[in-house]
Motif scaffolding. Structure first.
Motif, PDB file in Angstrom:
ATOM      1  N   TYR A 196      -2.456  -4.283   6.116  1.00 39.57           N
ATOM      2  CA  TYR A 196      -1.601  -3.144   6.331  1.00 39.57           C
ATOM      3  C   TYR A 196      -1.670  -2.030   5.345  1.00 39.57           C
ATOM      4  O   TYR A 196      -1.339  -2.059   4.041  1.00 39.57           O
ATOM      5  CB  TYR A 196      -0.263  -3.650   6.506  1.00 39.57           C
ATOM      6  N   PHE A 197      -2.489  -1.041   5.996  1.00 41.03           N
ATOM      7  CA  PHE A 197      -2.775   0.135   5.047  1.00 41.03           C
ATOM      8  C   PHE A 197      -1.760   1.086   5.559  1.00 41.03           C
ATOM      9  O   PHE A 197      -1.750   1.576   6.447  1.00 41.03           O
ATOM     10  CB  PHE A 197      -4.228   0.673   5.200  1.00 41.03           C
ATOM     11  N   ARG A 198      -1.311   1.749   4.392  1.00 40.77           N
ATOM     12  CA  ARG A 198       0.038   2.781   4.537  1.00 40.77           C
ATOM     13  C   ARG A 198      -0.442   4.028   4.039  1.00 40.77           C
ATOM     14  O   ARG A 198      -0.697   4.033   2.800  1.00 40.77           O
ATOM     15  CB  ARG A 198       1.242   2.294   4.559  1.00 40.77           C
ATOM     16  N   PHE A 247      -0.341 -11.802   4.598  1.00 46.15           N
ATOM     17  CA  PHE A 247      -0.514 -10.032   4.628  1.00 46.15           C
ATOM     18  C   PHE A 247      -0.909  -9.665   3.264  1.00 46.15           C
ATOM     19  O   PHE A 247      -0.745  -9.965   2.062  1.00 46.15           O
ATOM     20  CB  PHE A 247       0.766  -9.525   4.762  1.00 46.15           C
ATOM     21  N   VAL A 248      -1.938  -8.404   3.457  1.00 46.64           N
ATOM     22  CA  VAL A 248      -2.209  -7.789   2.279  1.00 46.64           C
ATOM     23  C   VAL A 248      -1.843  -6.178   2.523  1.00 46.64           C
ATOM     24  O   VAL A 248      -2.166  -5.518   3.572  1.00 46.64           O
ATOM     25  CB  VAL A 248      -3.920  -7.669   2.195  1.00 46.64           C
ATOM     26  N   VAL A 249      -0.824  -5.830   1.738  1.00 49.35           N
ATOM     27  CA  VAL A 249      -0.356  -4.328   1.963  1.00 49.35           C
ATOM     28  C   VAL A 249      -0.775  -3.477   0.824  1.00 49.35           C
ATOM     29  O   VAL A 249      -0.929  -3.651  -0.400  1.00 49.35           O
ATOM     30  CB  VAL A 249       1.082  -4.511   1.755  1.00 49.35           C
ATOM     31  N   ILE A 250      -1.533  -2.348   1.302  1.00 48.82           N
ATOM     32  CA  ILE A 250      -2.112  -1.370   0.424  1.00 48.82           C
ATOM     33  C   ILE A 250      -1.572  -0.022   0.632  1.00 48.82           C
ATOM     34  O   ILE A 250      -1.659   0.320   2.050  1.00 48.82           O
ATOM     35  CB  ILE A 250      -3.632  -1.532   0.579  1.00 48.82           C
ATOM     36  N   THR A 283      -4.234   4.365 -14.828  1.00 46.39           N
ATOM     37  CA  THR A 283      -3.570   3.409 -13.593  1.00 46.39           C
ATOM     38  C   THR A 283      -2.145   2.722 -14.036  1.00 46.39           C
ATOM     39  O   THR A 283      -1.805   3.445 -15.247  1.00 46.39           O
ATOM     40  CB  THR A 283      -4.419   2.560 -13.126  1.00 46.39           C
ATOM     41  N   HIS A 284      -1.336   2.191 -13.284  1.00 45.86           N
ATOM     42  CA  HIS A 284      -0.018   1.745 -13.605  1.00 45.86           C
ATOM     43  C   HIS A 284      -0.282   0.695 -14.671  1.00 45.86           C
ATOM     44  O   HIS A 284      -1.317   0.100 -14.912  1.00 45.86           O
ATOM     45  CB  HIS A 284       0.351   1.094 -12.289  1.00 45.86           C
ATOM     46  N   PRO A 285       0.668   0.797 -15.671  1.00 48.17           N
ATOM     47  CA  PRO A 285       0.445  -0.375 -16.950  1.00 48.17           C
ATOM     48  C   PRO A 285       0.339  -1.639 -16.488  1.00 48.17           C
ATOM     49  O   PRO A 285      -0.393  -2.413 -17.214  1.00 48.17           O
ATOM     50  CB  PRO A 285       2.150  -0.173 -17.527  1.00 48.17           C
ATOM     51  N   PHE A 286       1.013  -2.080 -15.175  1.00 44.10           N
ATOM     52  CA  PHE A 286       0.865  -3.537 -15.226  1.00 44.10           C
ATOM     53  C   PHE A 286       0.564  -3.972 -13.461  1.00 44.10           C
ATOM     54  O   PHE A 286       0.048  -5.129 -13.390  1.00 44.10           O
ATOM     55  CB  PHE A 286       2.180  -4.271 -15.391  1.00 44.10           C
ATOM     56  N   GLU A 287       0.978  -2.929 -12.840  1.00 43.14           N
ATOM     57  CA  GLU A 287       0.579  -3.434 -11.298  1.00 43.14           C
ATOM     58  C   GLU A 287      -1.033  -3.197 -10.795  1.00 43.14           C
ATOM     59  O   GLU A 287      -1.568  -2.542 -11.500  1.00 43.14           O
ATOM     60  CB  GLU A 287       1.747  -2.441 -10.361  1.00 43.14           C
ATOM     61  N   ASN A 288      -1.205  -3.290  -9.616  1.00 39.42           N
ATOM     62  CA  ASN A 288      -2.705  -3.580  -9.045  1.00 39.42           C
ATOM     63  C   ASN A 288      -2.915  -2.111  -8.328  1.00 39.42           C
ATOM     64  O   ASN A 288      -2.615  -2.141  -7.135  1.00 39.42           O
ATOM     65  CB  ASN A 288      -2.742  -4.835  -8.217  1.00 39.42           C
ATOM     66  N   ARG A 337     -11.576  14.718  -4.866  1.00 38.89           N
ATOM     67  CA  ARG A 337     -10.317  14.181  -5.113  1.00 38.89           C
ATOM     68  C   ARG A 337     -10.333  12.502  -4.851  1.00 38.89           C
ATOM     69  O   ARG A 337     -10.487  12.332  -3.649  1.00 38.89           O
ATOM     70  CB  ARG A 337      -9.076  14.919  -4.306  1.00 38.89           C
ATOM     71  N   PRO A 338     -10.336  11.878  -5.716  1.00 39.17           N
ATOM     72  CA  PRO A 338     -10.376  10.235  -5.232  1.00 39.17           C
ATOM     73  C   PRO A 338      -9.051   9.882  -4.524  1.00 39.17           C
ATOM     74  O   PRO A 338      -7.908  10.572  -4.688  1.00 39.17           O
ATOM     75  CB  PRO A 338     -10.383   9.681  -6.871  1.00 39.17           C
ATOM     76  N   THR A 339      -9.089   8.998  -3.983  1.00 40.03           N
ATOM     77  CA  THR A 339      -7.761   8.265  -3.442  1.00 40.03           C
ATOM     78  C   THR A 339      -7.202   7.236  -4.146  1.00 40.03           C
ATOM     79  O   THR A 339      -8.111   6.318  -4.755  1.00 40.03           O
ATOM     80  CB  THR A 339      -8.356   7.590  -1.659  1.00 40.03           C
ATOM     81  N   HIS A 340      -5.970   7.151  -4.299  1.00 42.74           N
ATOM     82  CA  HIS A 340      -5.096   6.007  -4.958  1.00 42.74           C
ATOM     83  C   HIS A 340      -4.955   5.089  -4.059  1.00 42.74           C
ATOM     84  O   HIS A 340      -4.392   5.102  -2.990  1.00 42.74           O
ATOM     85  CB  HIS A 340      -4.198   7.012  -5.591  1.00 42.74           C
ATOM     86  N   TYR A 341      -5.330   3.970  -4.450  1.00 40.44           N
ATOM     87  CA  TYR A 341      -5.161   2.573  -3.693  1.00 40.44           C
ATOM     88  C   TYR A 341      -4.117   1.630  -4.418  1.00 40.44           C
ATOM     89  O   TYR A 341      -4.334   1.464  -5.912  1.00 40.44           O
ATOM     90  CB  TYR A 341      -6.349   1.892  -3.221  1.00 40.44           C
ATOM     91  N   HIS A 342      -2.863   1.387  -3.991  1.00 41.60           N
ATOM     92  CA  HIS A 342      -2.010   0.584  -4.671  1.00 41.60           C
ATOM     93  C   HIS A 342      -1.509  -0.752  -4.044  1.00 41.60           C
ATOM     94  O   HIS A 342      -1.214  -0.820  -2.728  1.00 41.60           O
ATOM     95  CB  HIS A 342      -0.532   1.508  -4.790  1.00 41.60           C
TER      96      HIS A 342
END
Length: 954
Positions: free
Chosen positions: A763-765, A799-802, A836-841, A856-861
């Motif tokens: 699921y890409f949002r 699920f993989v949610v990004i 990037t985030h201190p601890f998250e992916n 402009r890069p895209t940010h994927y979380h």
């Protein structure tokens, strides 16, 4: 008054026109306290919750009882917590390359305790401008410096959010942690109040809690969880950074604009300013960083009102302006305001001054309420006699100016400007628009083109512009930052990125297989599409719209060249002789034209067409939207709009590019990545992309949600469905999700899985802020799981949610060794450290080759990874799928599923269930059509011929 305050507070909590909540500025619905009136209510409704400190003195009630802000009030900050941790799963494939990133590390930040105060001015519902004037008053400064009640000295280190929160290094005594006083603004200016009414305002300052900065130290060190205490620290630091720049510059959210620094006219009385953006973030490696970047924004031109109005309405001279604003007589004999007069509504609420009373009078500011239908001849009023004699009755404004100011108006026929000050109407020719007033409306095509030219700069120039912005902010000279102990490294962060290896693009087996390498581009010469169109093009038609300057012979020549090109790419076409509808007069609507075209095709060719082409005279969005609304919703036929000037040229590259779109719309696949049956996926996987598009700022139309679902095992083709999602509601509601998702999932299982359900769901949002990540999981992903469980009991895919977003200010600048790229980064440069985030992916991925400007890069979380896909595999899949965008011969900057969802949701915005001639797309301030909540449906896609599984939105 209280009811109005509550309504205003509710609107503020919903967010501004961009959908982002102003959540850090809680709305305290409060009244005056002590001698001034009832006690202030620091209530839960106002945004506060009561908490008892565990280690406080049990005998001291004031120390034990503190009022905290709810966590939701800090949701706009860049450090949400509790999502999937990265651990040590950094991307390791590819080549290491060196980059500078426009992020500046904080080398020291406050360690002392900071005290937070609730500020209530008036009844708590005053406008921001008044609140700031009272706070900045000399009386308020004196009271903050020295409390009369306790003779307690305060230092002037106050930080104020401009609304209802403040911070200081010094605490009020615990015995009385609050005080109140009154400020008379007229008295400070030496102004005698009219009618005996004082310009007096009650101020209350109440200590609510202390902020322990050790919380953020512990969080960054990995010793404490992310909670409201950390958010409070970030909230304070953010306002500390804003405090002094907000006093010196024009503020637009986190961007600052200096008057007259760098500006560029866009046309129509609008100009663009170049400013600086700054935002504090927690970053990987246990650091705080400041993301600083260039910011571009649109403002009204400052200067004579007549000049700005003339530019806006394209008037050639003052007499032409008078003509444009003159009322019109309708066919019914009634008099109506002209369209140009109505367009002047955009100038409402602007700040102005007058020029006819000298320089001192220019310091007096008025606000435009509306444009009056009266001119200086027609507006009459009674004038008092200073000598005490009888007043002069019914004096025209023109005559008043002549007698009072010895000024003969040159253009008394122009409408007057009515201000918010009661009884004050001003002639246009004596009015100036004040500088630095933001323009909130949609830009037209010319203005958009000029804005792009102004905003697009190459990396070296952008670096210089960023440095100019830092020189403007002067972090090192900001005494408030120094007092609190906040120090910032003056140079950009250097990081080691990864350059992911480029893929080979798989085209049709009988043609050339492109290998883009680091260039990030390929061409279609001697190539065939991976899969040709499943809908064979046999019956089709062309409509030449009025003004297209094209004949039937030109259209037939274009058709033959197009069909020949399409066949070379593997397209399946049975006829190169479409029906051509020409000589279309100016009057008929696109709906009538399409109806006639379909009727003539069926009469002449005996079949319903598979596709319609429209030759357009220009890039008018209004006509395009009406055509698409009819073909998508009424007839269920794919369509293609073509600029007539391009069709006449028949350029081979243009025709090949057009064939990519035609092939996708007719069921074909342009290209794919990987040779295995499932592409990148090891098990059967379904990809979902979702986005919500909102109407133009100020418009009251509904938002449109789009959900796309992959239609093959390697995620190269997608179908799409759309539906309204309320008014400016970002989270997709469950009923909307079910409407858009379920039919496509059923089709996937039937046609792609042959009855088998996919084991993994991606699921890409797109389009959500970091403060909304939890809502995506709690609302949207939960809704998807509920929908699938309800329809297919027992099916529990992983699920993989990004989250994907490009609405950020991180930019990459290749280092001097050019390992990451010569000017802009190469496609495939990925950063998952240092910024990037201190601890998250999460990671920033530059998947495209920037043709102009700074990439402009895209940010994927990654919020959820139930399938436990390693980052090497996950980010490789994301990057390589960017090479499969159906209408491009370059990798795109955004993962295709969300790119398609964005295209579909934008296409859906004008597809309200209203006649096409009433669609509010030209006027961003058009009233909402429908009920007050915007809960009316879009006209559904006509799916009789399976349009929803074709890429109709491409």
């Amino acid at each position: 008054m209280v009811g109005a305050a509550k309504r205003r507070n509710a609107r503020n909590r919903q967010g501004g026109p961009d959908g982002n909540s102003n959540a850090t500025e809680p709305n305290v619905a409060a009244r005056d306290q002590a001698t001034a009136g009832p006690e202030v209510e620091f209530s839960e409704e106002a945004g506060f919750v009561e908490r008892t400190l565990e280690h406080a003195d049990p005998k001291n009630a004031n120390e034990r009882r503190v009022m905290e802000l709810k966590g939701q009030y800090y949701s706009q900050y860049d450090v949400p917590g509790g999502f999937l941790p990265r651990g040590q799963d950094f991307v390791s494939i590819g080549k290491p390359v060196n980059l500078a990133v426009n992020s500046y590390n904080v080398t020291a930040f406050p360690t002392a305790k900071v005290y937070q105060y609730a500020i209530v001015i008036g009844d708590g519902a005053e406008k921001r401008g008044l609140i700031q004037r009272v706070w900045d008053s000399q009386k308020c400064k004196e009271e903050r410096m020295h409390s009369k009640d306790e003779r307690h000295a305060f230092d002037e280190t106050w930080v104020f959010d401009g609304h209802q929160l403040a911070w200081a290094l010094t605490s009020l005594p615990l015995k009385k942690p609050e005080f109140s006083f009154k400020v008379d603004l007229d008295e400070e200016k030496g102004i005698t109040p009219r009618d005996g009414k004082k310009n007096e305002h009650q101020v209350q300052i109440k200590r609510t809690k202390s902020i322990d900065m050790s919380y953020i130290h512990n969080y960054l060190a990995g010793k404490a969880a992310f909670d409201s205490s950390v958010l409070e620290c970030i909230n304070f630091l953010d306002h500390l950074m804003r405090q002094n720049p907000s006093k010196m510059f024009t503020v637009v959210k986190r961007s600052y604009f200096m008057k007259g620094r760098i500006q560029h006219p866009l046309g129509g009385g609008i100009e663009a300013f170049k400013g600086v953006y700054q935002s504090i973030r927690a970053t990987q490696g246990g650091k705080l960083s400041i993301n600083a970047d260039v910011s571009n924004c649109t403002f009204w031109m400052a200067g004579p009102f007549m000049e700005v109005a003339g530019r806006m309405l394209k008037a050639t001279n003052p007499h032409d302006l008078i003509k444009k604003l003159k009322p019109k007589t309708g066919t019914d004999g009634k008099v109506y305001a002209s369209e140009d007069f109505l367009n002047l509504r955009r100038l409402h609420k602007l700040a102005i001054c007058t020029t006819h009373r000298g320089k001192e009078a220019e310091k007096i500011t008025y606000i435009i309420d509306k444009m009056s239908h009266l001119n200086a001849h027609e507006h009459k009023f009674d004038v008092r006699n200073k000598d005490g004699g009888p007043p002069s009755l019914n004096v025209p404004l023109e005559m008043y100016f002549r007698g009072k100011y010895s000024l003969r108006l040159n253009y008394p026929q122009l409408p007057l400007i009515q201000t918010t000050k009661r009884g004050v109407l001003l002639p246009m020719e004596v009015v100036k628009i004040l500088p630095n007033q933001r323009y909130y409306y949609r830009l037209d095509e010319v203005q958009t083109s000029n804005m792009i030219k102004f905003a697009v700069t190459r990396p070296d120039q952008r670096k210089r512009d960023i440095q100019a912005g830092l020189d403007m902010l002067k972090w090192g000279q900001d005494k408030l930052l120094t007092t609190y102990g906040l120090n910032i490294e003056p140079s950009m962060v250097k990081t080691t990125a990864r350059l992911l290896p480029p893929p080979t693009v798989q085209m049709g087996h009988s043609g050339k297989q492109p290998a883009p390498g680091l260039s990030g581009k390929w061409d279609l010469r001697n190539t065939k599409f991976y899969l040709p169109n499943t809908v064979v093009l046999e019956t089709w038609g062309i409509a030449i719209l009025h003004g297209a300057n094209m004949k039937r012979a030109d259209a037939l020549k274009f058709a033959k060249e197009l069909v020949a090109t399409y066949k070379r790419h593997g397209g399946r076409v049975l006829s190169d002789n479409p029906f051509v509808l020409e000589n279309i007069p100016k009057g008929p609507t696109p709906g009538n034209i399409i109806s006639e075209l379909l009727g003539r095709i069926e009469k002449n060719l005996g079949k319903k067409p598979q596709m319609l082409f429209f030759m357009l005279p220009d890039k008018t969005q209004h006509i395009y939207a009406k055509i698409k609304k009819n073909t998508d919703c009424k007839y269920g036929i794919v369509s293609q709009c073509v600029q007539a000037v391009q069709a006449l040229k028949c350029n081979p590259q243009y025709l090949s590019n057009l064939c990519m779109k035609i092939n996708a719309k007719l069921g074909g696949t342009t290209s794919r990545i990987g040779t295995s049956p499932r592409g990148h996926f090891k098990v059967d996987s379904m990809v979902i992309g979702a986005d919500v598009s909102h109407p133009a700022p100020g418009s009251l139309g509904p938002s449109a949600a789009a959900v796309v679902v992959s239609q093959d095992k390697y995620a190269a083709r997608y179908g799409a469905l759309v539906q309204v999602n309320g008014h400016r509601v970002e989270m997709i509601m469950e009923k909307t999700m079910e409407f858009c998702l379920l039919p496509q999932v059923k089709r996937y299982i039937t046609e792609v899985g042959r009855g088998d359900k996919p084991q993994h769901v991606y699921y890409f949002r797109d389009g959500v802020s970091e403060g909304q990540y939890k809502q995506v999981l709690d609302l949207e992903v939960k809704a998807i799981k509920n929908i699938l469980q309800k329809e297919y009991s027992g099916w529990q895919p992983k699920f993989v949610v990004i989250i994907c977003t490009k609405r950020h200010h991180i930019r990459f600048f290749p280092d001097e060794d050019r390992s990451a790229g010569p000017v802009n980064p190469y496609p495939g440069v990925l950063v998952d450290r240092d910024v990037t985030h201190p601890f998250e992916n999460d990671a920033y991925l530059c998947s495209h080759s920037a043709i102009q400007g700074t990439a402009r890069p895209t940010h994927y979380h990654v919020l959820l990874n139930e399938a436990k896909i390693p980052n090497n595999e996950l980010y490789t899949m994301i990057y390589e799928q960017c090479y499969t965008f159906a209408r491009s011969t370059t990798p795109v900057s955004l993962y295709p599923a969300v790119y398609y969802a964005h295209l579909a949701s934008v296409r859906a915005l004008p597809q309200h269930n209203i006649p096409t001639d009433r669609m509010p797309i030209d006027n961003p301030r058009e009233p909402r059509i429908g009920d007050e909540d915007g809960e009316y449906d879009l006209i559904p896609i006509c799916d009789e011929s399976g349009l929803s599984k074709l890429m109709w939105f491409i």
